[in-house]
Write a protein that holds these residues in place. Structure first.
Motif, PDB file in Angstrom:
ATOM      1  N   ASN A  86      10.702 -12.358  14.458  1.00 16.93           N
ATOM      2  CA  ASN A  86      11.197 -12.047  15.796  1.00 16.93           C
ATOM      3  C   ASN A  86      12.717 -12.105  15.773  1.00 16.93           C
ATOM      4  OD1 ASN A  86      11.275 -11.500  18.511  1.00 16.93           O
ATOM      5  ND2 ASN A  86      11.008 -13.633  19.127  1.00 16.93           N
ATOM      6  N   GLY A  87      13.338 -10.969  15.529  1.00 18.24           N
ATOM      7  CA  GLY A  87      14.791 -10.920  15.417  1.00 18.24           C
ATOM      8  C   GLY A  87      15.204 -10.334  14.082  1.00 18.24           C
ATOM      9  N   ASP A  88      16.390 -10.728  13.628  1.00 14.14           N
ATOM     10  CA  ASP A  88      16.923 -10.194  12.376  1.00 14.14           C
ATOM     11  C   ASP A  88      16.312 -10.907  11.174  1.00 14.14           C
ATOM     12  OD1 ASP A  88      18.548  -8.559  13.876  1.00 14.14           O
ATOM     13  OD2 ASP A  88      20.210  -9.993  13.902  1.00 14.14           O
ATOM     14  N   GLY A  89      16.452 -10.258  10.005  1.00 14.45           N
ATOM     15  CA  GLY A  89      16.041 -10.891   8.764  1.00 14.45           C
ATOM     16  C   GLY A  89      14.882 -10.184   8.092  1.00 14.45           C
ATOM     17  N   PHE A  90      14.612 -10.618   6.862  1.00 18.63           N
ATOM     18  CA  PHE A  90      13.545 -10.045   6.043  1.00 18.63           C
ATOM     19  C   PHE A  90      12.812 -11.174   5.330  1.00 18.63           C
ATOM     20  CE2 PHE A  90      16.707  -6.791   6.524  1.00 18.63           C
ATOM     21  CZ  PHE A  90      16.015  -5.592   6.605  1.00 18.63           C
ATOM     22  N   PHE A  91      11.532 -10.969   5.069  1.00 18.34           N
ATOM     23  CA  PHE A  91      10.809 -11.869   4.185  1.00 18.34           C
ATOM     24  C   PHE A  91      11.358 -11.691   2.767  1.00 18.34           C
ATOM     25  CE2 PHE A  91       7.536 -10.748   7.422  1.00 18.34           C
ATOM     26  CZ  PHE A  91       7.440 -12.004   8.005  1.00 18.34           C
ATOM     27  N   VAL A  92      11.434 -12.781   2.032  1.00 15.45           N
ATOM     28  CA  VAL A  92      11.825 -12.706   0.625  1.00 15.45           C
ATOM     29  C   VAL A  92      10.549 -12.580  -0.191  1.00 15.45           C
ATOM     30  CG1 VAL A  92      13.061 -13.835  -1.253  1.00 15.45           C
ATOM     31  CG2 VAL A  92      13.839 -14.150   1.102  1.00 15.45           C
ATOM     32  N   VAL A  93      10.433 -11.507  -0.963  1.00 14.23           N
ATOM     33  CA  VAL A  93       9.220 -11.237  -1.724  1.00 14.23           C
ATOM     34  C   VAL A  93       9.576 -10.947  -3.172  1.00 14.23           C
ATOM     35  CG1 VAL A  93       7.919 -10.399   0.266  1.00 14.23           C
ATOM     36  CG2 VAL A  93       9.285  -8.798  -1.094  1.00 14.23           C
ATOM     37  N   GLU A  94       8.555 -10.978  -4.010  1.00 13.47           N
ATOM     38  CA  GLU A  94       8.744 -10.717  -5.439  1.00 13.47           C
ATOM     39  C   GLU A  94       7.530  -9.957  -5.963  1.00 13.47           C
ATOM     40  OE1 GLU A  94       9.316 -13.278  -9.584  1.00 13.47           O
ATOM     41  OE2 GLU A  94       9.961 -14.138  -7.674  1.00 13.47           O
ATOM     42  N   PRO A  95       7.732  -8.938  -6.794  1.00 12.74           N
ATOM     43  CA  PRO A  95       6.594  -8.201  -7.337  1.00 12.74           C
ATOM     44  C   PRO A  95       6.006  -8.903  -8.560  1.00 12.74           C
ATOM     45  CG  PRO A  95       8.614  -7.195  -8.074  1.00 12.74           C
ATOM     46  CD  PRO A  95       9.023  -8.320  -7.148  1.00 12.74           C
ATOM     47  N   SER A  96       4.773  -8.579  -8.846  1.00 18.97           N
ATOM     48  CA  SER A  96       4.137  -9.081 -10.052  1.00 18.97           C
ATOM     49  C   SER A  96       4.471  -8.158 -11.214  1.00 18.97           C
ATOM     50  CB  SER A  96       2.624  -9.147  -9.854  1.00 18.97           C
ATOM     51  OG  SER A  96       1.960  -9.329 -11.082  1.00 18.97           O
ATOM     52  N   SER A  97       4.637  -8.761 -12.385  1.00 21.86           N
ATOM     53  CA  SER A  97       4.899  -7.953 -13.585  1.00 21.86           C
ATOM     54  C   SER A  97       3.696  -7.909 -14.518  1.00 21.86           C
ATOM     55  CB  SER A  97       6.113  -8.509 -14.332  1.00 21.86           C
ATOM     56  OG  SER A  97       5.880  -9.836 -14.753  1.00 21.86           O
ATOM     57  N   GLY A  98       2.570  -8.478 -14.092  1.00 20.48           N
ATOM     58  CA  GLY A  98       1.380  -8.430 -14.923  1.00 20.48           C
ATOM     59  C   GLY A  98       0.570  -9.707 -14.846  1.00 20.48           C
ATOM     60  N   GLN A  99      -0.329  -9.895 -15.810  1.00 16.69           N
ATOM     61  CA  GLN A  99      -1.214 -11.050 -15.877  1.00 16.69           C
ATOM     62  C   GLN A  99      -1.085 -11.706 -17.248  1.00 16.69           C
ATOM     63  OE1 GLN A  99      -3.822 -12.203 -13.615  1.00 16.69           O
ATOM     64  NE2 GLN A  99      -2.854 -10.949 -12.030  1.00 16.69           N
ATOM     65  N   SER A 100      -1.232 -13.013 -17.260  1.00 21.45           N
ATOM     66  CA  SER A 100      -1.240 -13.754 -18.510  1.00 21.45           C
ATOM     67  C   SER A 100      -2.248 -14.883 -18.395  1.00 21.45           C
ATOM     68  CB  SER A 100       0.151 -14.314 -18.819  1.00 21.45           C
ATOM     69  OG  SER A 100       0.123 -15.095 -19.995  1.00 21.45           O
ATOM     70  N   ASP A 101      -3.267 -14.861 -19.238  1.00 22.99           N
ATOM     71  CA  ASP A 101      -4.334 -15.866 -19.205  1.00 22.99           C
ATOM     72  C   ASP A 101      -4.963 -15.973 -17.823  1.00 22.99           C
ATOM     73  OD1 ASP A 101      -3.929 -16.466 -21.874  1.00 22.99           O
ATOM     74  OD2 ASP A 101      -2.432 -18.021 -21.431  1.00 22.99           O
ATOM     75  N   SER A 113      11.491  -7.570   2.730  1.00 24.10           N
ATOM     76  CA  SER A 113      10.546  -6.718   3.455  1.00 24.10           C
ATOM     77  C   SER A 113      10.301  -7.283   4.845  1.00 24.10           C
ATOM     78  CB  SER A 113       9.220  -6.636   2.688  1.00 24.10           C
ATOM     79  OG  SER A 113       8.275  -5.891   3.407  1.00 24.10           O
ATOM     80  N   ARG A 114       9.959  -6.386   5.770  1.00 24.87           N
ATOM     81  CA  ARG A 114       9.515  -6.804   7.106  1.00 24.87           C
ATOM     82  C   ARG A 114       7.990  -6.712   7.208  1.00 24.87           C
ATOM     83  NH1 ARG A 114      13.396  -8.623  11.043  1.00 24.87           N
ATOM     84  NH2 ARG A 114      12.110  -7.640  12.664  1.00 24.87           N
ATOM     85  N   ARG A 115       7.357  -6.346   6.130  1.00 24.56           N
ATOM     86  CA  ARG A 115       5.904  -6.207   6.139  1.00 24.56           C
ATOM     87  C   ARG A 115       5.273  -7.589   5.979  1.00 24.56           C
ATOM     88  NH1 ARG A 115       2.194  -1.440   3.803  1.00 24.56           N
ATOM     89  NH2 ARG A 115       0.189  -2.375   4.293  1.00 24.56           N
ATOM     90  N   GLY A 129       0.224  -6.281   1.962  1.00 23.76           N
ATOM     91  CA  GLY A 129      -0.546  -5.080   1.682  1.00 23.76           C
ATOM     92  C   GLY A 129       0.093  -4.160   0.670  1.00 23.76           C
ATOM     93  N   SER A 130       1.365  -4.352   0.365  1.00 23.80           N
ATOM     94  CA  SER A 130       2.032  -3.538  -0.649  1.00 23.80           C
ATOM     95  C   SER A 130       2.032  -4.211  -2.006  1.00 23.80           C
ATOM     96  CB  SER A 130       3.480  -3.264  -0.219  1.00 23.80           C
ATOM     97  OG  SER A 130       3.518  -2.492   0.950  1.00 23.80           O
ATOM     98  N   GLY A 131       1.431  -5.389  -2.100  1.00 21.09           N
ATOM     99  CA  GLY A 131       1.342  -6.084  -3.382  1.00 21.09           C
ATOM    100  C   GLY A 131       2.531  -6.949  -3.712  1.00 21.09           C
ATOM    101  N   LYS A 517      18.913  -0.801  -0.137  1.00 18.09           N
ATOM    102  CA  LYS A 517      18.277   0.320  -0.820  1.00 18.09           C
ATOM    103  C   LYS A 517      16.777   0.262  -0.572  1.00 18.09           C
ATOM    104  CE  LYS A 517      17.662   2.489  -5.352  1.00 18.09           C
ATOM    105  NZ  LYS A 517      17.954   2.394  -6.802  1.00 18.09           N
ATOM    106  N   ARG A 518      16.228   1.388  -0.090  1.00 21.92           N
ATOM    107  CA  ARG A 518      14.812   1.463   0.225  1.00 21.92           C
ATOM    108  C   ARG A 518      13.994   1.710  -1.046  1.00 21.92           C
ATOM    109  NH1 ARG A 518      12.204   3.041   5.142  1.00 21.92           N
ATOM    110  NH2 ARG A 518      14.306   3.225   5.993  1.00 21.92           N
ATOM    111  N   LEU A 519      12.883   0.934  -1.199  1.00 16.62           N
ATOM    112  CA  LEU A 519      11.990   1.091  -2.341  1.00 16.62           C
ATOM    113  C   LEU A 519      10.561   1.289  -1.848  1.00 16.62           C
ATOM    114  CD1 LEU A 519      13.385  -1.794  -4.583  1.00 16.62           C
ATOM    115  CD2 LEU A 519      13.916   0.653  -4.760  1.00 16.62           C
ATOM    116  N   ASP A 520       9.668   1.612  -2.768  1.00 18.64           N
ATOM    117  CA  ASP A 520       8.263   1.807  -2.404  1.00 18.64           C
ATOM    118  C   ASP A 520       7.676   0.515  -1.833  1.00 18.64           C
ATOM    119  OD1 ASP A 520       8.206   4.422  -3.190  1.00 18.64           O
ATOM    120  OD2 ASP A 520       7.420   4.006  -5.201  1.00 18.64           O
ATOM    121  N   GLY A 521       6.704   0.664  -0.935  1.00 19.17           N
ATOM    122  CA  GLY A 521       5.977  -0.492  -0.415  1.00 19.17           C
ATOM    123  C   GLY A 521       6.672  -1.191   0.726  1.00 19.17           C
TER     124      GLY A 521
END
Length: 589
Positions: A86-101, A113-115, A129-131, A517-521
């Motif tokens: 509610n207001g300014d700002g963005f969630f801080v998110v990080e993408p996954s680079s894969g799986q290990s064990d 992101s605001r998603r 929802g964008s992963g 800079k706008r990116l996918d998701g």
């Protein structure tokens, strides 16, 4: 510029309107995308470098204009892990680079992101929802304070919540000035509202000092037991009073006139001594001639009575007081002064009849074992009974006790109240050491009353009115669910009723938010033009909510009509320029 220049300019216009149409198309397509920020189109005219009187309108360039600073509508969601800013700002998110064990591996890069449609995945991470995985700050389970300052990917554990033993009970109430106990309601007699210690104790007689020598009566002259110039020192417990006697000098404090009308008989003289002892602090002391002998009594079973005697009365060798002896009876003063520490199982019915309920609460041992703490209050003295407004608190320590085994135990010291109903002295808390309830070792408990939590005011019902009764312990709990509070805390819920804050969601702000800079998701990356992120954990987050796209369909359709008309007008310029070129070519025929 000529016809070719006009043709070229018209083409730039067509290109610009096509670019605008592309943005409009993307906005309309994402009108239902969570947290989407529409892209508007800016048109920039390109003026050729010519003489001032030969300047033309020039060509046009279409540019994208971000609307990252414009918030979409916030809508409610039935999923408790969904959130909106509610207001300014963005969630801080990080993408996954894969799986290990079988576990997720992360890239280490921060995106924004605001998603906010985050949900728990199989590994306990909050992913939208964008992963993209939510980042925040962990909260210390003990202090409930934020731990650290660098956001990390949040992972929720579904481990059992360990039990916490009770260490504090918040307990506030009003005690009635006249407790209407069962015994009081039966008799309505004065004093029947008080706990009668004789019913629960085998009282020893009061401590006393008894005069020896000739028999005296209360109507004998005061000179029977003392002469002018004599002295008498009386000590009751920690209180010592030094008496002197005179003849004709008047009674002033502890200097007593044996010929004064108020102290010229044995009874009057002893009454004056008693009054001075009580005024000095020996409030239960009595001094009287009874059965032909003089007895000074402490009024309780603990304070001793000692005499330093230098009196030379005509009938006695002074007071001629022997060593402390035992009075053959137990006075009512002694019974009231006595403390009932335990109530035997055989006496429980009588105890319940002489006390009032103070409430009950379940507490927990360190291993999570529950114990039911039942509280009862006994008024043990009152101003009307010649003492102070005094109460004792009892806890049921063994509900299955039989015979002479203790079932109830007194806790804390006396609770004494002044005439205005406030504690005297003030009582902020009461510490109970080594509490055991029905064989469960609860340990040390503090009853926290607060500055104004205990009062004694008149109550028509004659019952204790409990206004606060809570405790800080709980049994072990199994993880049930996770939710986001409106201050941005990630809250884990357990089946023991506990809710534990485990993390704080942080938001990132930028000085030039539209330069991201706008990116996918639906994510953005920081750029040199946007500046570095400014992290904030001050809240502004709404739980069980989602931010909708800031695209306005009606506005986009309006822009679509304008773009279509502008494009059509541009084609007319091309057609006109073509006709003009055709006419120019026809001149050579």
């Amino acid at each position: 510029m000529g016809i070719y220049g006009a043709l070229s300019t018209a083409v730039t216009g067509l290109t610009a309107q096509s670019f605008s149409l592309e943005n409009i198309s993307g906005n309309i397509s994402n009108s239902q995308t969570i947290g989407f920020k529409r892209i508007d189109t800016d048109f920039v005219d390109l003026i050729p470098d010519t003489a001032q009187k030969r300047q033309t309108a020039g060509s046009v360039l279409a540019q994208s204009r971000s609307t990252n600073n414009l918030q979409g509508d916030v809508q409610g969601s039935s999923t408790e892990t969904h959130m909106a800013i509610n207001g300014d700002g963005f969630f801080v998110v990080e993408p996954s680079s894969g799986q290990s064990d079988g576990d997720t591996v992360f890239s280490g890069a921060n995106y924004y992101s605001r998603r906010g449609d985050f949900e728990l995945d199989k590994n306990g991470y909050l992913v939208n929802g964008s992963g993209y995985y939510l980042k925040g700050l962990p909260i210390d389970a003990t202090t409930q304070n934020i731990s650290g300052s660098v956001p990390q990917v949040l992972r929720i554990t579904n481990a059992f919540l360990p039990a916490a033993g009770t260490s504090r009970i918040n307990y506030e109430l009003n005690l009635p000035q006249l407790p209407k106990t069962a015994r009081y309601q039966e008799s309505q007699a004065a004093g029947s509202e008080l706990l009668n210690a004789r019913d629960f104790l085998s009282l020893t007689p009061d401590q006393a000092a008894t005069a020896t020598g000739a028999t005296v009566t209360g109507t004998d002259p005061a000179s029977t037991i003392a002469m002018a110039g004599d002295t008498l020192d009386v000590t009751v417990g920690a209180t010592t009073v030094n008496f002197t006697f005179n003849s004709g000098g008047g009674t002033v404090g502890n200097d007593i006139d044996l010929t004064d009308a108020a102290s010229d008989t044995v009874d009057e003289l002893l009454g004056t001594i008693q009054a001075q002892l009580q005024a000095a602090g020996a409030t239960g002391a009595t001094v009287a001639a009874s059965g032909g002998v003089i007895t000074i009594t402490a009024g309780n079973t603990t304070d001793s009575v000692t005499i330093t005697d230098n009196t030379t009365g005509s009938a006695l060798t002074g007071f001629a007081l022997a060593d402390v002896t035992t009075d053959p009876t137990v006075s009512s003063t002694a019974a009231l002064a006595a403390r009932v520490d335990e109530i035997a199982a055989d006496d429980v019915d009588e105890f319940l009849a002489q006390t009032i309920s103070g409430g009950a609460i379940t507490v927990y041992a360190d291993n999570g074992a529950p114990a039911n703490v039942q509280l009862r209050w006994a008024k043990v003295n009152s101003i009307d009974n010649g003492g102070a407004e005094r109460w004792n608190l009892f806890v049921q320590t063994d509900g299955s006790a039989t015979g002479t085994a203790p079932a109830w135990t007194r806790v804390g010291d006396d609770y004494q109240f002044s005439a205005n109903g406030s504690p005297q002295p003030a009582i902020d808390n009461t510490d109970i050491t080594g509490l055991t309830i029905n064989g469960i070792d609860v340990g040390d408990i503090r009853l926290q009353h607060g500055a104004n939590g205990l009062t004694q005011f008149a109550d028509v019902n004659g019952t204790a009115e409990v206004t606060a009764l809570s405790q800080n312990g709980y049994a072990a709990g199994e993880f049930i669910s996770i939710a986001i509070s409106d201050n941005g805390r990630v809250v884990a819920a357990y089946d023991n009723g506990q809710q534990l804050e485990v993390a704080q969601v942080v938001t990132a702000n930028f000085n030039a938010v539209n330069q991201l800079k706008r990116l996918d998701g639906g994510v953005f990356a920081a750029t040199s033009e946007s500046g570095e992120p400014i992290l904030d954990n001050g809240g502004g987050i709404l739980g069980a909510s989602l931010e909708a796209s800031n695209t306005d369909i009606s506005n986009e359709f309006t822009k679509l009509i304008i773009t279509q008309q502008a494009y059509a007008a541009g084609t007319r310029i091309v057609s006109t320029a073509d006709q003009m070129l055709q006419e120019a070519l026809n001149m050579v025929r």
